[in-house]
Design an enzyme around this catalytic site. Structure first.
Site, PDB file in Angstrom:
ATOM      1  N   CYS A  31       4.039  -3.688  -0.766  1.00  0.00           N
ATOM      2  CA  CYS A  31       4.226  -2.718   0.313  1.00  0.00           C
ATOM      3  C   CYS A  31       5.610  -2.877   0.923  1.00  0.00           C
ATOM      4  O   CYS A  31       6.279  -3.882   0.732  1.00  0.00           O
ATOM      5  CB  CYS A  31       3.216  -2.981   1.434  1.00  0.00           C
ATOM      6  SG  CYS A  31       1.523  -2.544   1.020  1.00  0.00           S
ATOM      7  N   CYS A  35       4.136  -0.801   6.355  1.00  0.00           N
ATOM      8  CA  CYS A  35       2.856  -0.267   5.869  1.00  0.00           C
ATOM      9  C   CYS A  35       1.743  -0.548   6.872  1.00  0.00           C
ATOM     10  O   CYS A  35       1.626  -1.647   7.408  1.00  0.00           O
ATOM     11  CB  CYS A  35       2.485  -0.867   4.521  1.00  0.00           C
ATOM     12  SG  CYS A  35       1.006  -0.087   3.815  1.00  0.00           S
ATOM     13  N   CYS A  62       1.949   0.156  -3.501  1.00  0.00           N
ATOM     14  CA  CYS A  62       0.911   0.640  -2.594  1.00  0.00           C
ATOM     15  C   CYS A  62       0.917   2.163  -2.586  1.00  0.00           C
ATOM     16  O   CYS A  62       1.963   2.793  -2.517  1.00  0.00           O
ATOM     17  CB  CYS A  62       1.196   0.109  -1.193  1.00  0.00           C
ATOM     18  SG  CYS A  62       0.133   0.763   0.093  1.00  0.00           S
ATOM     19  N   CYS A  65       2.135   3.404   1.335  1.00  0.00           N
ATOM     20  CA  CYS A  65       3.494   3.391   1.884  1.00  0.00           C
ATOM     21  C   CYS A  65       4.553   3.675   0.825  1.00  0.00           C
ATOM     22  O   CYS A  65       5.737   3.793   1.161  1.00  0.00           O
ATOM     23  CB  CYS A  65       3.778   2.063   2.576  1.00  0.00           C
ATOM     24  SG  CYS A  65       3.761   0.635   1.470  1.00  0.00           S
TER      25      CYS A  65
HETATM   26 ZN   LIG Z   1       1.496  -0.271   1.661  1.00  0.00          ZN
END
Ligand SMILES: [Zn+2]
Length: 181
Positions: A31, A35, A62, A65
């Protein structure tokens, strides 16, 4: 991991986006610091300088994000602001999503999605806002013909300009400037 990096992760610090990335070993996901996903256990976190490093270690980006997108690469440049600046500077040219994407070294699809996420508008909507704002100013402040104003703000076709102008303001360009053609 440094203490300030952990604090950035804990506090979802968007100022650290692009500065580093973190992966969570238990999930295999990485991330950017801002995030909003659940804060991981500190002992499971690995820190990376780039998204590429995280992916090279087998982490997957992810879905929330989107740390792999070009906007977060390098030193955290604000790509949406760059797009806005480009549009502000070059709205009079035949700007298209492809041209903007090329300038930002991003795919048109990513650029469109990133811009919409960051600003709530598509690049095309923002471009039109800028063109209309400038058209109104020119109609108010200059003696230019409507044709010249249309050309100046990037419309090749006068009737298209008039249609768009009317749909946005409820007036024709001529009505807007108080009857002067
Ligand atoms: Zn994330």
């Amino acid at each position: 991991m440094e203490e300030r990096q952990w604090r950035a992760i804990e506090s979802c610090d968007s100022g650290s986006d692009g500065v580093f990335f973190y992966g969570v070993r238990t999930t295999g996901i990485f991330c950017r610091p801002s995030c909003k996903s659940r804060t991981p256990k500190r002992e499971n976190v690995s820190v990376f300088a780039t998204a590429e490093d995280a992916m090279a270690q087998g982490f997957r980006a992810c879905k929330r994000c989107r740390p792999e997108e070009a906007v977060w690469r390098g030193a955290g440049g604000d790509a949406a602001a760059q797009v806005q600046a480009l549009i502000e500077k070059r709205f009079g040219e035949g700007l298209s999503l492809d041209v903007l994407a090329d300038e930002l070294k991003m795919s048109p699809h990513h650029l469109h999605r990133m811009f919409k996420r960051e600003t709530g508008q598509t690049p095309g909507e923002f471009l039109l806002d800028v063109r209309m704002r400038e058209a109104k100013r020119l109609l108010r402040e200059t003696e230019w013909s409507v044709t010249d104003v249309a050309g100046q703000v990037g419309f090749v076709n006068l009737s298209h300009f008039s249609t768009v102008f009317h749909s946005r303001t409820g007036q024709t360009p001529t009505q807007y400037r108080g009857g002067r053609p």
